[in-house]
Design an enzyme around this catalytic site. Structure first.
Site, PDB file in Angstrom:
ATOM      1  N   GLN A 108       1.101  -1.371  -0.146  1.00  0.00           N
ATOM      2  CA  GLN A 108      -0.055   0.068  -0.344  1.00  0.00           C
ATOM      3  C   GLN A 108       0.264   0.962  -0.212  1.00  0.00           C
ATOM      4  O   GLN A 108       0.048   2.718  -0.340  1.00  0.00           O
ATOM      5  CB  GLN A 108      -1.058  -0.253   1.266  1.00  0.00           C
ATOM      6  N   HIS A 128      -1.406   0.898  -4.117  1.00  0.00           N
ATOM      7  CA  HIS A 128      -2.002   2.253  -4.170  1.00  0.00           C
ATOM      8  C   HIS A 128      -0.820   3.639  -4.951  1.00  0.00           C
ATOM      9  O   HIS A 128      -0.700   5.122  -4.691  1.00  0.00           O
ATOM     10  CB  HIS A 128      -2.030   3.300  -3.034  1.00  0.00           C
ATOM     11  N   CYS A 162       0.705  19.440 -18.180  1.00  0.00           N
ATOM     12  CA  CYS A 162       1.334  18.909 -19.366  1.00  0.00           C
ATOM     13  C   CYS A 162       1.819  19.081 -20.513  1.00  0.00           C
ATOM     14  O   CYS A 162       0.885  19.975 -21.456  1.00  0.00           O
ATOM     15  CB  CYS A 162       0.265  16.614 -19.648  1.00  0.00           C
ATOM     16  N   CYS A 165      -0.716  16.773 -23.646  1.00  0.00           N
ATOM     17  CA  CYS A 165      -2.094  17.686 -23.857  1.00  0.00           C
ATOM     18  C   CYS A 165      -2.388  19.061 -23.238  1.00  0.00           C
ATOM     19  O   CYS A 165      -3.652  19.007 -23.093  1.00  0.00           O
ATOM     20  CB  CYS A 165      -3.044  15.972 -23.933  1.00  0.00           C
ATOM     21  N   SER A 204      -2.475  -1.259   9.559  1.00  0.00           N
ATOM     22  CA  SER A 204      -3.980  -1.123  10.249  1.00  0.00           C
ATOM     23  C   SER A 204      -5.036  -2.293   9.783  1.00  0.00           C
ATOM     24  O   SER A 204      -5.425  -2.577  10.650  1.00  0.00           O
ATOM     25  CB  SER A 204      -3.966   0.113  10.622  1.00  0.00           C
TER      26      SER A 204
END
Ligand code: NAD
Ligand code: ZN
Length: 268
Positions: A108, A128, A162, A165, A204
């Site tokens: 994670q 993540h 960016c 784009c 956790s």
């Protein structure tokens, strides 16, 4: 927990590890605190100075002001993550892969420390994402995080845009409210179905959907080992609960399973 209980649990976990051939490891912020990266709970940590409810994915997308706040926070956290070194627990997980026992590593964490410790990209799922990369959320283009950092620090840019784009560039982490990467999530759950042991280190186990991986593994018949310095909501499912610091616990676990000494050398 008395010392003898910890020693018993470690011995039990080591025996499970010795017998296992196909281990799923799940790690959380607690595996990286000994590398100097605070988890969410650590007092004074960078994360505690910001309100995550104000930095959701929706707000990042819709408000230029949130993008600016987000990049300000990222400019503070990025060097901490970039310069951190893996600790004994990361090295122990890398040693599991070298020993041919690792089916899959789901982390994670967004700090890249497992890859730095020597785990392969093929077997590592950064579920993540990673703070060490940046992508355009409009066209998907990858942006050089180090280069962006230099420009942010120099003040020549406040909110990266960016070049391909004109879209919105974001650190390649999954923010609150952002959907999980489908393919990676499916791979993690598939691994939980077929592993013959699951080890959770420093989590956790409250952030879903990742927190249901132990339920899936146990239901499919794999024993569960939890290495954490406090109780978790999944403790009742565990065949062995190793209550202690991740670095020392993983070192003892590896030694007990006859897999060597991750503390004695750096990766590889
Ligand atoms: P968490 O902060 O909710 O839980 C960490 C757990 O590890 C706690 O139970 C804590 O008591 C325990 N712990 C802390 N130090 C330990 C140590 N040295 N040894 C053993 N246990 C220790 O973390 P989580 O479960 O990963 O969920 C929080 C979310 O925050 C994740 O989604 C993650 O993406 C993100 N996060 C990542 C980082 C990172 O990349 N290093 C840091 C902070 C938060
Ligand atoms: Zn783009």
């Amino acid at each position: 927990m008395p010392f003898s209980d910890v020693a018993d649990a470690t011995a039990r976990a080591a025996a499970l590890l010795e017998a296992a051939r196909s281990v799923l490891v799940l790690t959380g912020a607690g595996i990286s605190t000994e590398s100097g990266i605070p988890d969410f709970r650590s007092p004074g940590g960078l994360w505690t100075k910001y309100d995550p409810r104000k930095l959701t994915f929706d707000l990042f997308c819709s408000r230029a002001e949130t993008r600016r706040d987000y990049w300000r926070l990222a400019t503070q956290t990025y060097p901490v993550l970039r310069d951190a070194e893996p600790n004994a627990a990361h090295r122990a997980v890398a040693a599991l892969e070298r020993a041919g026992k690792l089916l899959c590593l789901v982390t994670q964490n967004v700090d890249g420390l497992h890859l730095k410790a020597g785990n392969s990209r093929e077997r590592t799922i950064e579920i993540h994402g990673s703070s060490l990369r940046a992508t355009c959320i409009d066209c998907g283009a990858e942006h050089d995080r180090e280069e962006l950092h230099r420009r942010l620090l120099a003040g020549t840019v406040e909110v990266p845009v960016c070049e391909a784009c004109g879209g919105r560039v974001k650190p390649a982490t999954i923010s609150f409210g952002q959907s999980m990467p489908e393919e990676e999530t499916a791979r993690a759950f598939a691994a939980a179905e077929v592993c013959d042991l699951m080890i959770v280190i420093g989590s956790s186990l409250v952030v879903y959907p990742v927190a249901s991986l132990p339920d899936v593994a146990v239901k499919a018949g794999a024993p569960l080992v939890i290495v954490n310095n406090e109780a978790t909501p999944k403790d009742d499912l565990a065949a062995a609960l190793v209550r202690g610091a991740a670095g020392e616990s993983m070192t003892l676990l590896l030694r007990g399973a006859g897999l060597g000494e991750p503390l004695s050398s750096r990766s590889r």
